[in-house]
Design a protein around this motif. Sequence first.
Motif, PDB file in Angstrom:
ATOM      1  N   GLU A  29      -7.575  65.244 -52.438  1.00 46.82           N
ATOM      2  CA  GLU A  29      -8.321  64.388 -53.350  1.00 46.82           C
ATOM      3  C   GLU A  29      -9.525  63.561 -52.364  1.00 46.82           C
ATOM      4  O   GLU A  29     -10.534  63.252 -52.491  1.00 46.82           O
ATOM      5  N   GLU A  30      -8.993  63.150 -50.928  1.00 45.65           N
ATOM      6  CA  GLU A  30      -9.676  62.589 -50.080  1.00 45.65           C
ATOM      7  C   GLU A  30     -10.889  63.425 -49.676  1.00 45.65           C
ATOM      8  O   GLU A  30     -11.885  62.843 -49.540  1.00 45.65           O
ATOM      9  N   ARG A  31     -10.386  64.739 -49.354  1.00 50.82           N
ATOM     10  CA  ARG A  31     -11.670  65.858 -48.897  1.00 50.82           C
ATOM     11  C   ARG A  31     -12.434  65.961 -50.036  1.00 50.82           C
ATOM     12  O   ARG A  31     -13.708  65.943 -49.706  1.00 50.82           O
ATOM     13  N   ARG A  32     -12.170  66.027 -51.318  1.00 57.39           N
ATOM     14  CA  ARG A  32     -12.988  66.201 -52.375  1.00 57.39           C
ATOM     15  C   ARG A  32     -14.259  65.037 -52.578  1.00 57.39           C
ATOM     16  O   ARG A  32     -15.104  65.203 -52.576  1.00 57.39           O
ATOM     17  N   VAL A  33     -13.509  63.721 -52.196  1.00 56.05           N
ATOM     18  CA  VAL A  33     -14.273  62.646 -52.263  1.00 56.05           C
ATOM     19  C   VAL A  33     -15.327  62.538 -51.370  1.00 56.05           C
ATOM     20  O   VAL A  33     -16.471  62.130 -51.440  1.00 56.05           O
ATOM     21  N   GLU A  34     -14.755  62.867 -50.139  1.00 53.42           N
ATOM     22  CA  GLU A  34     -15.563  62.915 -48.744  1.00 53.42           C
ATOM     23  C   GLU A  34     -16.885  63.950 -49.113  1.00 53.42           C
ATOM     24  O   GLU A  34     -17.985  63.659 -48.642  1.00 53.42           O
ATOM     25  N   ASN A  35     -16.484  65.207 -49.639  1.00 60.19           N
ATOM     26  CA  ASN A  35     -17.423  66.185 -49.921  1.00 60.19           C
ATOM     27  C   ASN A  35     -18.616  65.641 -51.088  1.00 60.19           C
ATOM     28  O   ASN A  35     -19.647  66.066 -50.660  1.00 60.19           O
ATOM     29  N   GLN A  36     -18.096  64.940 -52.112  1.00 59.29           N
ATOM     30  CA  GLN A  36     -18.974  64.437 -53.040  1.00 59.29           C
ATOM     31  C   GLN A  36     -19.890  63.371 -52.208  1.00 59.29           C
ATOM     32  O   GLN A  36     -20.862  63.299 -52.644  1.00 59.29           O
ATOM     33  N   LYS A  37     -19.302  62.590 -51.723  1.00 59.93           N
ATOM     34  CA  LYS A  37     -19.975  61.367 -51.078  1.00 59.93           C
ATOM     35  C   LYS A  37     -21.029  61.914 -49.984  1.00 59.93           C
ATOM     36  O   LYS A  37     -22.026  60.976 -49.771  1.00 59.93           O
ATOM     37  N   GLY A  38     -20.468  63.024 -49.161  1.00 59.30           N
ATOM     38  CA  GLY A  38     -21.421  63.227 -48.002  1.00 59.30           C
ATOM     39  C   GLY A  38     -20.883  62.711 -46.663  1.00 59.30           C
ATOM     40  O   GLY A  38     -21.783  62.992 -45.651  1.00 59.30           O
ATOM     41  N   SER A  39     -20.115  61.990 -46.702  1.00 58.71           N
ATOM     42  CA  SER A  39     -19.645  61.153 -45.413  1.00 58.71           C
ATOM     43  C   SER A  39     -18.044  60.734 -45.395  1.00 58.71           C
ATOM     44  O   SER A  39     -17.559  60.820 -46.693  1.00 58.71           O
ATOM     45  N   PRO A  40     -17.590  60.784 -44.332  1.00 59.17           N
ATOM     46  CA  PRO A  40     -16.144  60.504 -44.550  1.00 59.17           C
ATOM     47  C   PRO A  40     -15.746  58.979 -45.000  1.00 59.17           C
ATOM     48  O   PRO A  40     -16.561  58.181 -44.844  1.00 59.17           O
ATOM     49  N   LEU A  41     -14.481  58.924 -45.763  1.00 61.58           N
ATOM     50  CA  LEU A  41     -14.223  57.678 -46.391  1.00 61.58           C
ATOM     51  C   LEU A  41     -13.771  57.043 -44.833  1.00 61.58           C
ATOM     52  O   LEU A  41     -13.317  57.437 -43.742  1.00 61.58           O
ATOM     53  N   ALA A  42     -13.849  55.555 -45.051  1.00 57.42           N
ATOM     54  CA  ALA A  42     -13.358  54.540 -43.774  1.00 57.42           C
ATOM     55  C   ALA A  42     -11.762  54.970 -43.658  1.00 57.42           C
ATOM     56  O   ALA A  42     -11.115  55.125 -44.720  1.00 57.42           O
ATOM     57  N   LYS A  43     -11.336  54.863 -42.479  1.00 60.07           N
ATOM     58  CA  LYS A  43      -9.980  54.901 -42.190  1.00 60.07           C
ATOM     59  C   LYS A  43      -9.391  53.610 -41.551  1.00 60.07           C
ATOM     60  O   LYS A  43     -10.109  52.761 -40.850  1.00 60.07           O
ATOM     61  N   GLY A  44      -8.198  53.399 -41.687  1.00 66.37           N
ATOM     62  CA  GLY A  44      -7.538  52.287 -40.898  1.00 66.37           C
ATOM     63  C   GLY A  44      -7.779  51.116 -41.421  1.00 66.37           C
ATOM     64  O   GLY A  44      -8.100  50.622 -42.426  1.00 66.37           O
ATOM     65  N   GLU A  45      -8.352  50.109 -40.348  1.00 65.72           N
ATOM     66  CA  GLU A  45      -8.645  48.599 -40.575  1.00 65.72           C
ATOM     67  C   GLU A  45      -9.818  48.780 -41.550  1.00 65.72           C
ATOM     68  O   GLU A  45     -10.112  47.880 -42.249  1.00 65.72           O
ATOM     69  N   GLU A  46     -10.916  49.625 -41.172  1.00 68.27           N
ATOM     70  CA  GLU A  46     -12.110  49.615 -41.952  1.00 68.27           C
ATOM     71  C   GLU A  46     -11.981  49.813 -43.494  1.00 68.27           C
ATOM     72  O   GLU A  46     -12.557  49.070 -44.396  1.00 68.27           O
ATOM     73  N   ARG A  47     -10.750  50.815 -43.724  1.00 72.95           N
ATOM     74  CA  ARG A  47     -10.280  51.135 -45.194  1.00 72.95           C
ATOM     75  C   ARG A  47      -9.954  49.988 -45.847  1.00 72.95           C
ATOM     76  O   ARG A  47     -10.263  49.707 -46.860  1.00 72.95           O
ATOM     77  N   PHE A  48      -9.079  49.296 -44.792  1.00 72.82           N
ATOM     78  CA  PHE A  48      -8.523  48.144 -45.460  1.00 72.82           C
ATOM     79  C   PHE A  48      -9.438  47.038 -45.897  1.00 72.82           C
ATOM     80  O   PHE A  48      -9.472  46.411 -46.806  1.00 72.82           O
TER      81      PHE A  48
END
Length: 68
Positions: A28-47
């Motif tokens: 799901e994360e890969r699918r969303v990143e592909n749709q968005k065109g950039s990686p999702l925030a990880k770790g502290e940024e994601r929080f």
Amino acid sequence: MPDGDAGDAAQRQGAESAQGLRESAENEERRVENQKGSPLAKGEERFDERSRSSDGRSAGEKQNPGDL
């Protein structure tokens, strides 16, 4: 008293279910990143990203309005 086979089977089934959930989340994360065109925030940024409400303010900013 039942032997350990039933407990072992349940533990294996739980581990397999957990692995399936991890794989599903990764896909799901890969699918969303592909749709968005950039990686999702990880770790502290994601929080921090997830902790902001729809008005763009974090819970801390709402609790401490004088600090703005």
